[in-house]
Design an enzyme around this catalytic site. Structure first.
Site, mmCIF file in Angstrom:
data_model
loop_
_atom_site.group_PDB
_atom_site.id
_atom_site.type_symbol
_atom_site.label_atom_id
_atom_site.label_comp_id
_atom_site.label_asym_id
_atom_site.label_seq_id
_atom_site.Cartn_x
_atom_site.Cartn_y
_atom_site.Cartn_z
ATOM 1 N N GLY A 7 80.605 2.569 49.596
ATOM 2 C CA GLY A 7 79.443 3.288 50.086
ATOM 3 C C GLY A 7 79.252 4.572 49.309
ATOM 4 N N GLY A 12 80.172 9.714 50.309
ATOM 5 C CA GLY A 12 81.064 8.918 49.466
ATOM 6 C C GLY A 12 81.123 9.452 48.047
ATOM 7 N N LYS A 205 82.907 17.359 66.690
ATOM 8 C CA LYS A 205 81.749 17.273 65.798
ATOM 9 C C LYS A 205 80.613 16.488 66.463
ATOM 10 C CE LYS A 205 80.039 15.941 61.275
ATOM 11 N NZ LYS A 205 80.296 15.299 59.969
ATOM 12 N N SER A 274 70.625 14.283 59.500
ATOM 13 C CA SER A 274 70.777 13.020 58.784
ATOM 14 C C SER A 274 69.944 11.918 59.424
ATOM 15 C CB SER A 274 72.253 12.611 58.738
ATOM 16 O OG SER A 274 72.775 12.460 60.048
ATOM 17 N N GLU A 286 71.866 5.652 63.356
ATOM 18 C CA GLU A 286 73.227 5.542 63.888
ATOM 19 C C GLU A 286 73.289 5.831 65.389
ATOM 20 O OE1 GLU A 286 76.271 6.766 60.524
ATOM 21 O OE2 GLU A 286 74.887 8.410 60.878
#
Length: 330
Positions: A7, A12, A205, A274, A286
């Protein structure tokens, strides 16, 4: 050392660049335009006006690389099931799998901290257990990223701010492999450290981004605007208090208040989360790892989550309408 980045997106690429700085030449599994760019130009890391080109060995098929010493999984959570289907050629008996991803991971309850929940599978992130079967727990080392990166173009990573990586065994043990991994990352210029309880770092987080991420995706607002609105900020705080109650119930207490965390987020200024970037780019979101898993942990631990449920429902409805989340079962 045989290192593979699975990824080669922004995070990454950032981690891969650090390994290169430490003297390693990372392998990369990629596809499409990213694969073409990496094979043609290598990985490019941009910091301010400085551009650093990093040679990598990029392939589409993991079988072309064979067994690795370390595999870094740095994909978005919706892509993880696909990685699990293809990762087997990279894994030998002693391969480390470092997960550098947002949200609650599939191995979250493997550490023994969760009492009666220890060892439970979270359906929100691993519905049929296929990920855990493909990547056995003995391989896993968790990571929490504290860095902001983005892609200028395929294979071109821009590092904005933050340079931290917290690394730890799900068991909490300070193993030799974790210490060696942290030393390698530090040699590569990352501010890495070993965590005595990586799940606590994951949860902390998540506590900060499980709200602002989907709200920004729903509204198109940057983080400063989300927190500047009194009504929205109060809603964010209420969801955070639900997650805080879950954490206290399962052994991951958070001593701060939501207002403490808002003050930290405000210091970062106006930025797109994000998830908002994913919506704008037409990428799958996500939601399961960031919100769905929190709702499930509430159900498992007996903590009511009405405001988390509302946030998940609204964000899921939007994402389904945009084709960025699986359709509801008939």
């Amino acid at each position: 050392m045989k290192i593979c980045i699975y990824g080669a997106g922004s995070i990454g690429g950032w981690i891969g660049a650090a390994f290169a700085q430490a003297g390693e030449r990372p392998n990369v599994v990629a596809r499409g335009a990213t694969l073409e760019a990496l094979q043609r130009d290598g990985l490019v890391l941009v910091r301010g006006e400085q551009r650093t080109r990093i040679p990598v060995h990029a392939v589409a098929d993991p079988a072309a690389l064979g067994v690795q010493d370390l595999v870094v999984i740095a994909v978005k959570a919706p892509a993880l099931a696909g990685v699990a289907q293809r990762i087997a050629p990279l894994l030998g008996p002693d391969t480390i799998v470092l997960t550098a991803m947002n949200g609650v991971p599939w191995w979250f309850l493997d550490g023994g901290f969760g009492g009666e929940l220890t060892g439970r599978r979270l359906a929100a992130v691993d519905p049929d257990g296929a990920i855990a079967a493909a990547i056995p727990a003995r391989h896993v080392v968790g990571a929490v990223v504290h860095a902001s990166c983005s892609l200028d173009a395929p294979g071109v990573v821009r590092h904005h701010f933050g340079n931290g990586l917290i690394v730890g065994e799900p068991s909490g043990q300070a193993t030799e492999r974790v210490r060696a991994l942290v030393e390698l990352l530090v040699r590569g210029g990352i501010e890495a450290r070993v965590s005595p309880q990586i799940q606590k770092d994951v949860w902390y987080k998540l506590w900060g981004n499980m709200t602002v991420n989907p709200i920004s995706a729903l509204t198109g607002a940057t983080t400063d605007l989300v927190l500047a609105d009194d009504l929205v900020r109060d809603f964010v705080s209420t969801v955070m208090r639900e997650a805080q109650a879950i954490g206290a119930r399962i052994g991951l207490p958070i001593a701060e208040t939501p207002e403490d965390r808002h003050a930290v987020t405000r210091k970062l200024g106006a930025f797109k989360t994000s998830m908002l970037q994913d919506v704008e780019a037409g990428r799958a979101v996500e939601l399961d790892a960031l919100v769905g898993a929190v709702r499930e942990l509430g159900q498992l631990s007996g903590v009511p989550t009405p405001f988390t449920d509302a946030l998940l429902g609204l964000a899921r409805l939007q994402a389904r309408g945009l084709g960025l989340y699986p359709a509801a079962a008939a």
